[in-house]
Design a protein around this motif. Structure first.
Motif, PDB file in Angstrom:
ATOM      1  N   ASP A 129      42.939  54.380  32.475  1.00 24.49           N
ATOM      2  CA  ASP A 129      44.352  54.081  32.679  1.00 24.49           C
ATOM      3  C   ASP A 129      44.460  52.676  33.280  1.00 24.49           C
ATOM      4  OD1 ASP A 129      47.035  54.423  32.695  1.00 24.49           O
ATOM      5  OD2 ASP A 129      47.089  55.813  34.387  1.00 24.49           O
ATOM      6  N   ALA A 130      45.585  52.026  33.040  1.00 26.52           N
ATOM      7  CA  ALA A 130      45.824  50.707  33.643  1.00 26.52           C
ATOM      8  C   ALA A 130      47.322  50.459  33.635  1.00 26.52           C
ATOM      9  CB  ALA A 130      45.112  49.610  32.853  1.00 26.52           C
ATOM     10  N   ARG A 131      47.789  49.776  34.666  1.00 21.16           N
ATOM     11  CA  ARG A 131      49.232  49.525  34.743  1.00 21.16           C
ATOM     12  C   ARG A 131      49.642  48.415  33.774  1.00 21.16           C
ATOM     13  NH1 ARG A 131      52.732  47.878  40.006  1.00 21.16           N
ATOM     14  NH2 ARG A 131      54.610  47.595  38.746  1.00 21.16           N
ATOM     15  N   ALA A 132      48.721  47.494  33.513  1.00 17.40           N
ATOM     16  CA  ALA A 132      49.088  46.364  32.641  1.00 17.40           C
ATOM     17  C   ALA A 132      47.858  45.837  31.899  1.00 17.40           C
ATOM     18  CB  ALA A 132      49.696  45.240  33.481  1.00 17.40           C
ATOM     19  N   ILE A 133      48.161  45.193  30.784  1.00 20.38           N
ATOM     20  CA  ILE A 133      47.132  44.483  30.012  1.00 20.38           C
ATOM     21  C   ILE A 133      47.467  42.997  30.113  1.00 20.38           C
ATOM     22  CG2 ILE A 133      45.975  44.244  27.767  1.00 20.38           C
ATOM     23  CD1 ILE A 133      45.994  47.156  28.963  1.00 20.38           C
ATOM     24  N   CYS A 178      29.656  52.221  24.713  1.00 26.36           N
ATOM     25  CA  CYS A 178      29.258  52.941  25.934  1.00 26.36           C
ATOM     26  C   CYS A 178      30.303  52.840  27.054  1.00 26.36           C
ATOM     27  CB  CYS A 178      27.881  52.489  26.401  1.00 26.36           C
ATOM     28  SG  CYS A 178      27.695  50.738  26.457  1.00 26.36           S
ATOM     29  N   GLY A 179      31.550  52.627  26.675  1.00 23.29           N
ATOM     30  CA  GLY A 179      32.640  52.723  27.656  1.00 23.29           C
ATOM     31  C   GLY A 179      32.835  51.493  28.526  1.00 23.29           C
ATOM     32  N   GLY A 180      32.157  50.397  28.230  1.00 22.54           N
ATOM     33  CA  GLY A 180      32.205  49.214  29.102  1.00 22.54           C
ATOM     34  C   GLY A 180      33.545  48.507  29.145  1.00 22.54           C
ATOM     35  N   ALA A 181      34.337  48.604  28.073  1.00 25.95           N
ATOM     36  CA  ALA A 181      35.577  47.827  27.999  1.00 25.95           C
ATOM     37  C   ALA A 181      36.806  48.647  28.394  1.00 25.95           C
ATOM     38  CB  ALA A 181      35.759  47.289  26.583  1.00 25.95           C
ATOM     39  N   VAL A 182      36.580  49.892  28.806  1.00 22.13           N
ATOM     40  CA  VAL A 182      37.699  50.789  29.126  1.00 22.13           C
ATOM     41  C   VAL A 182      37.840  50.886  30.648  1.00 22.13           C
ATOM     42  CG1 VAL A 182      38.523  53.175  28.875  1.00 22.13           C
ATOM     43  CG2 VAL A 182      37.318  52.069  26.994  1.00 22.13           C
ATOM     44  N   PRO A 183      39.089  50.799  31.175  1.00 23.29           N
ATOM     45  CA  PRO A 183      39.241  50.897  32.629  1.00 23.29           C
ATOM     46  C   PRO A 183      38.953  52.317  33.117  1.00 23.29           C
ATOM     47  CG  PRO A 183      41.386  50.879  31.555  1.00 23.29           C
ATOM     48  CD  PRO A 183      40.367  50.634  30.473  1.00 23.29           C
ATOM     49  N   ASP A 184      38.757  52.475  34.433  1.00 26.87           N
ATOM     50  CA  ASP A 184      38.559  53.837  34.953  1.00 26.87           C
ATOM     51  C   ASP A 184      39.897  54.574  34.992  1.00 26.87           C
ATOM     52  OD1 ASP A 184      39.935  53.089  37.217  1.00 26.87           O
ATOM     53  OD2 ASP A 184      38.170  52.931  38.504  1.00 26.87           O
ATOM     54  N   SER A 185      39.906  55.798  35.505  1.00 19.73           N
ATOM     55  CA  SER A 185      41.130  56.607  35.402  1.00 19.73           C
ATOM     56  C   SER A 185      42.073  56.405  36.589  1.00 19.73           C
ATOM     57  CB  SER A 185      40.753  58.088  35.290  1.00 19.73           C
ATOM     58  OG  SER A 185      39.935  58.407  36.386  1.00 19.73           O
ATOM     59  N   SER A 186      41.712  55.512  37.530  1.00 22.45           N
ATOM     60  CA  SER A 186      42.539  55.355  38.740  1.00 22.45           C
ATOM     61  C   SER A 186      43.885  54.697  38.458  1.00 22.45           C
ATOM     62  CB  SER A 186      41.782  54.506  39.766  1.00 22.45           C
ATOM     63  OG  SER A 186      41.678  53.163  39.279  1.00 22.45           O
ATOM     64  N   GLY A 187      43.975  53.927  37.373  1.00 26.93           N
ATOM     65  CA  GLY A 187      45.188  53.156  37.107  1.00 26.93           C
ATOM     66  C   GLY A 187      45.260  51.908  37.965  1.00 26.93           C
ATOM     67  N   GLU A 188      44.223  51.656  38.780  1.00 30.44           N
ATOM     68  CA  GLU A 188      44.275  50.509  39.696  1.00 30.44           C
ATOM     69  C   GLU A 188      43.557  49.277  39.153  1.00 30.44           C
ATOM     70  OE1 GLU A 188      42.877  52.021  43.410  1.00 30.44           O
ATOM     71  OE2 GLU A 188      44.663  53.276  43.667  1.00 30.44           O
ATOM     72  N   GLN A 189      42.949  49.405  37.981  1.00 32.16           N
ATOM     73  CA  GLN A 189      42.301  48.235  37.371  1.00 32.16           C
ATOM     74  C   GLN A 189      43.238  47.654  36.307  1.00 32.16           C
ATOM     75  OE1 GLN A 189      38.638  49.947  35.825  1.00 32.16           O
ATOM     76  NE2 GLN A 189      37.676  49.886  37.840  1.00 32.16           N
ATOM     77  N   LEU A 190      43.109  46.376  36.044  1.00 35.08           N
ATOM     78  CA  LEU A 190      43.874  45.763  34.954  1.00 35.08           C
ATOM     79  C   LEU A 190      42.900  45.367  33.852  1.00 35.08           C
ATOM     80  CD1 LEU A 190      46.344  43.422  36.913  1.00 35.08           C
ATOM     81  CD2 LEU A 190      46.744  45.738  36.038  1.00 35.08           C
ATOM     82  N   VAL A 191      43.331  45.509  32.604  1.00 37.15           N
ATOM     83  CA  VAL A 191      42.498  45.084  31.475  1.00 37.15           C
ATOM     84  C   VAL A 191      42.827  43.625  31.172  1.00 37.15           C
ATOM     85  CG1 VAL A 191      42.037  45.412  29.009  1.00 37.15           C
ATOM     86  CG2 VAL A 191      42.368  47.405  30.499  1.00 37.15           C
ATOM     87  N   LEU A 192      41.782  42.809  31.027  1.00 33.70           N
ATOM     88  CA  LEU A 192      41.985  41.410  30.628  1.00 33.70           C
ATOM     89  C   LEU A 192      41.473  41.260  29.201  1.00 33.70           C
ATOM     90  CD1 LEU A 192      41.244  38.268  32.755  1.00 33.70           C
ATOM     91  CD2 LEU A 192      40.872  38.319  30.307  1.00 33.70           C
ATOM     92  N   SER A 193      42.418  41.174  28.265  1.00 38.41           N
ATOM     93  CA  SER A 193      42.038  41.071  26.849  1.00 38.41           C
ATOM     94  C   SER A 193      41.913  39.600  26.462  1.00 38.41           C
ATOM     95  CB  SER A 193      43.099  41.756  25.982  1.00 38.41           C
ATOM     96  OG  SER A 193      42.925  41.343  24.644  1.00 38.41           O
ATOM     97  N   LEU A 194      40.815  39.290  25.725  1.00 42.84           N
ATOM     98  CA  LEU A 194      40.610  37.906  25.278  1.00 42.84           C
ATOM     99  C   LEU A 194      41.183  37.697  23.880  1.00 42.84           C
ATOM    100  CD1 LEU A 194      38.948  36.004  27.207  1.00 42.84           C
ATOM    101  CD2 LEU A 194      38.424  38.417  27.590  1.00 42.84           C
TER     102      LEU A 194
END
Ligand code: FAD
Ligand code: MLT
Ligand code: ZN
Length: 475
Positions: free
Chosen positions: A42-46, A79-95
């Motif tokens: 989960d993530a609040r924003a990308i 192997c799950g490296g690009a997916v955030p954890d389930s806390s929702g507290e990480q943000l995904v930085l897409s290139l």
């Protein structure tokens, strides 16, 4: 790590503009699950910066606010490296918006590209100048240069050209505190201290964000011959590599192995594929010889090599591609395997490597042990046999439920990794650790090596804000 406040989101929006920050749930959703649907978070924003300066600003803002970032390229990792954890507290930085080819210089045999450029576009840009960029993967239409660097990807050309690490001349990286390291040199020789690019290659985004790379180019190889062969066993595939090299030397550019079970899945699920021979065989190989224009009569070399292989009983049937379309359909049988496993339910992926000569013993040993753990478990064995790299994947026994199979995952993977470890192999030859193999890394990697890796992580990312929870098992 801090929860992401509205204030942080507002500052990111003013830095990146409205296209640079996605928060609507429908826009965010595709970034929260991997390609196979095997890892979800989960993530609040990308965050979608459009250039290196914007990446630097984002990273600095998040660093100051204590917010963790998960870099993401094409999201094809396994192997799950690009997916955030389930806390929702990480943000995904897409290139994904950084798709510029900055420079392609055939005289220097180099190409400099941004991290979000899709691998196929790099191959095409090289081809447009009469050169070859040789990294080749089933996911090349979607995976990005940042992703293949961060996972040190391999694929089907490694035995001739090496892995991504071998193809890289320089990097540009945004460090965890937001500083930009400009290491985008194209020099072949530079002995001025530690070769820092190698820290970021294969780090799976845990040490910084790769924003651009200078890569090696090679002479184009328009001369190609491709053959699909049948073999009685894995030992024949190992012996074939030596035989091919005796005859064709460095012209051997691919040597891939597939079990009958792997081919069955492709024929069942990949549209337009066809049985290559009149009868079924236990093992198959796909081989390719390639060369620049004026060199070597590859057809004659292949014919001689295959003649010897038949005489020695290494090969029991063969078909040589007679046209580019036939070549494409032979490669489709190999490259379709990864996707063809999906309709069969969950698959346990084991991306292992062993000393090449030990592959036959490994296949025999692991098969025997697994049959004891879960009778009928289907072994989808294939891979880059020329690199000692097997994709030793498992699908549930016919008739078993997904839940029953997944419940045995730990035991099944443990049995395979024990066999790999006993034979001095690696539990990840090319896909990396991510979250999927993090606990296995604790068991199977040398504790001294893990300590050194943690020391590097502390030195570069003391606040643990770069892809936390990936690669390193907690101490
Ligand atoms: P992602 O999946 O987005 O990310 C992968 C990792 O890299 C994550 O940890 C992410 O955080 C990190 N990352 C991404 N971009 C950056 C960046 N700019 N800076 C820092 N970290 C970053 N792999 C092989 O090695 N050989 C194969 O033959 C092969 N075949 C495949 C076939 C198929 C059909 C599929 C789906 C995958 C295959 N893979 C193979 C897996 C392979 O790892 C990926 O395809 C590729 O390397 C990932 O690129 P990506 O852009 O999708 O990265
Ligand atoms: C491949 O070589 O096809 C991939 O690395 C394997 C996979 O998808 O498991
Ligand atoms: Zn592979």
């Amino acid at each position: 790590m801090q929860p992401v406040s509205d204030r942080v989101i507002d500052s990111l929006r003013s830095a990146l503009g409205p296209r640079g920050v996605l928060t609507a749930r429908d826009d965010v959703a595709p970034y929260l699950v991997d390609w196979r649907g095997a890892h979800r978070g989960d993530a609040r924003a990308i965050l979608r910066p459009a250039g290196t300066e914007e990446v630097s600003t984002v990273v600095r803002l998040c660093h100051d606010a204590g917010v963790a970032l998960v870099p993401q390229g094409g999201n094809t990792g396994l192997c799950g490296g690009a997916v955030p954890d389930s806390s929702g507290e990480q943000l995904v930085l897409s290139l994904g918006r950084m798709r510029r080819i900055r420079r392609c210089d055939p005289n220097d045999d180099s190409i400099t590209v941004e991290a979000g450029v899709v691998l196929r576009d790099v191959q095409q840009a090289a081809a447009d100048t009469g050169r070859l960029f040789p990294l080749s993967l089933g996911s090349e239409g979607s995976c990005t240069i940042g992703g293949v660097l961060a996972t040190n990807a391999g694929g089907t050309g490694v035995l001739r050209y090496g892995m991504m690490r071998d193809l890289t001349l320089g990097l540009e990286v945004v460090l965890p505190d937001g500083r930009v390291w400009d290491g985008l040199r194209t020099l072949r020789k530079d002995n001025t201290g530690y070769d820092l690019k190698h820290l970021f290659i294969g780090a799976e985004g845990t040490l910084g964000i790769i924003t651009a790379a200078a890569l090696k180019l090679f002479p184009a190889t328009p001369r190609r011959v491709t053959a699909w062969v049948a073999m009685p066993d894995v030992a024949s595939a190992v012996a074939m590599l030596a035989l091919l090299r005796e005859h064709a030397g460095d012209h051997v550019s691919a040597w891939e192995l597939m079990s009958r079970q792997a081919l069955d899945l492709v024929l069942a699920h990949a549209a337009g594929t066809q049985e290559p021979f009149r009868r079924e065989h236990a093992w198959y190989g796909l081989l390719e010889l390639s060369a620049p224009r004026a060199t070597a009569d590859l057809d004659a070399t292949l014919e001689t090599a295959l003649g010897h292989a038949f005489e020695r009983g290494l090969v029991t049937d063969a078909v040589v591609a007679g046209s580019p379309a036939q070549r494409k359909s032979l490669w489709a049988l190999r490259e379709g395997i990864s996707e063809a496993q999906n309709p069969e339910g969950p698959s346990l992926k084991h991306d292992v490597s062993l000393p090449i000569g030990d592959l036959p013993a490994f296949v025999e040993r692991a098969g025997r042990v697994l049959e004891g753990v879960l009778p009928g478990v289907r072994r989808v064995t294939y891979g880059h046999v020329g690199d000692g790299n097997l994709h030793y994947n498992l699908s549930k026994p016919v008739g078993a439920t997904d839940a029953d199979f997944v419940a045995r995952a730990g035991e099944l993977s443990g049995a395979i990794y024990d066999a790999v470890s006993l034979m001095s192999g690696s539990i990840s030859a090319e896909h990396g650790i991510g979250t999927a193999k993090r606990e296995a890394a604790r068991t199977y990697k040398d504790p001294v090596e893990l300590d050194l890796m943690r020391a590097v992580k502390r030195a570069l990312d003391p606040d643990d804000l770069m892809n936390p929870g990936k690669v390193l098992p907690p101490a």
